[in-house]
Scaffold this active site. Structure first.
Site: not given
Length: 481
Positions: A122-124, A155
């Site tokens: 999800f960090k993308d 991250t």
């Protein structure tokens, strides 16, 4: 729009200033002086944008409420450049999928897919935008930036993939030695780009995070070497995450009178803090559910009011390693709002009491009740046994594999889901990143995208350093000449 420090520093800054800065000069975190408010008319407009133009256009509308020092057309183009089907795999960017679960009758639980980007996490969602924002602003200033970050797993790779090849940017990413999954390590350490530097610290994630904060608080060093950050202490990254709460809401509801709840696997509190910001803006969120693993510092707070940082020896090494965190750096932003934006009290808690006692207690503070009643927070905890069972049940009932962190979220979410209020569990990564636990649960490996075949066998470049801010500063200085 002006931004202020949670610890009361007198400066008020614009977005592009704090984009490149990270922490405030007094060690606090930046927040807007006030949250823009979304009226019923505004919400209807945003739903129309989502329905007709999609995620990139929605991102522009939300971000432009906070960013007024980038020309509107430039910001729109940055959003269109970032949120593409080619990058994120689907036209919805963050599609939702209803699940069959043991939730109460009439309670609907869905996954919001946030992990279809380049590094499968999800960090993308925020980091891809941050890379484009950095490149844009540095070009405007004809400047360079040395990014210092800490990662417990996702991250780091998201930042490095977003920044590799970006003009004027170097990345120095710290991670806890031996505490990431083999896939996570390979994603980072196999990047051999000249502007990417991986530093494995002999300690746990909290030690890495402490080093980043110590270096950022050395204002002379920070200015000399132009140090910035991509961790979620950087407001720009958290702001980008606010958008997918709106996108999830519009997909899960039919009209703007409905409410939704979100369950967020949480270690550093950045992801769920973005949900708090969306709720403060007026998005109709019922509950914000914080799901932790065995490192349950956040669950303990929301149950008792006690925020108790664990030491290295007391931070458990778990099968959801990206949440093996006992010092949630974004938590200060929420506590600042909980305390009615009392900067002196916030500074006392996060600077004085945490440094002296390693904990603080708001359980007897009358404002603590607002965490649930006004701000909608709930919490729960998941263990290795829980996540194995959740992975097994999800696969049996839905033929879907989920990663270990998403399993923590789903385990906590199901009993808290309410009839008539959709519960969205934020997916945090694809299961291939934690293949060993999936094999333990299901007896088979998750699918691996072709571009990552054999990644663990690739040549790696990483520097091992002691748990020392001085050692990291020396390394940065030696690679910035």
């Amino acid at each position: 729009m002006r931004y202020m420090s949670t610890r009361g520093h007198a400066d008020r800054k614009q977005f592009c200033e704090i984009l490149l800065e990270g922490l405030a000069p007094d060690g606090g975190l930046y927040l807007p002086e006030s949250y823009p408010q979304i009226s019923a008319i505004d919400l209807a407009k945003l739903r129309g944008v989502w329905n007709t133009q999609g995620y990139a256009a929605l991102a522009f509308e939300v971000l432009s409420l906070y960013i007024d020092d980038i020309p509107a057309q430039d910001l729109r183009e940055l959003c269109l450049k970032t949120y593409t089907k080619d990058c994120f795999g689907t036209s919805e960017i963050v599609p939702i999928k209803a699940l069959k679960t043991d939730a109460a009758p009439g309670a609907e639980v869905s996954l919001e897919a946030l992990s279809n980007g380049p590094t499968l996490a999800f960090k993308d969602m925020a980091m891809q935008l941050l890379g484009n924002l950095f490149e844009y602003e540095l070009a405007r200033r004809n400047a360079e930036l040395n990014i210092l970050g800490a990662t417990s797993g996702d991250t780091g790779s998201a930042a490095e993939y977003a920044m590799r090849g970006k003009k004027g940017v170097r990345v120095f990413m710290t991670s806890p030695l031996g505490r990431m999954s083999p896939f996570q390590q390979a994603q980072m350490f196999s990047l051999l780009d000249e502007n990417i530097h991986n530093i494995a610290i002999e300690g746990v994630f909290d030690d890495c995070q402490d080093i980043v904060k110590a270096v950022s608080n050395d204002l002379e060093f920070k200015r000399k070497y132009k140090i910035g950050t991509v961790n979620s202490i950087n407001w720009a990254r958290l702001l980008a995450q606010v958008v997918y709460y709106f996108a999830g809401y519009f997909q899960a509801t039919h009209n703007d009178s409905q409410k939704v709840s979100f369950c967020v696997p949480s270690g550093n509190f950045g992801n769920v803090c973005a949900g708090h910001v969306a709720r403060m803006m007026g998005l109709p969120i019922d509950q914000l559910v914080v799901a932790t693993n065995e490192n349950d510092v956040l669950d303990e707070f929301f149950r008792t009011g006690v925020y108790r940082v664990r030491g290295t020896a007391d931070t458990h090494e778990t099968s959801s390693p990206s949440m093996d965190i006992s010092k949630a750096s974004n938590f200060e932003r929420f506590v600042f709002d909980l305390l009615q934006r009392d900067a002196s009290q916030t500074k006392n808690l996060f600077h004085d009491q945490l440094n002296q006692k390693g904990q603080f207690d708001l359980g007897s503070n009358p404002l603590f009740a607002n965490a649930k009643s006004k701000f909608g927070f709930a919490s729960g905890k998941s263990t290795h046994t829980d996540r194995l069972k959740t992975i097994q049940e999800t696969y049996a009932n839905n033929h879907i594999m989920i990663d270990t962190h998403t399993a923590d979220g789903l385990k906590v979410a199901v009993p808290l889901a309410k009839p008539g209020i959709p519960m969205l569990v934020l997916e945090t990564a694809l299961p291939i990143k934690f293949a060993a636990t999936l094999v333990e649960a299901l007896g088979k490996e998750p699918d691996r995208p072709p571009k990552f075949e054999g990644i663990e066998a690739l040549p790696k470049r990483v520097m091992v350093l002691p748990q020392s801010a001085a050692a990291v500063k020396e390394y940065i200085a030696s690679h910035c000449n």
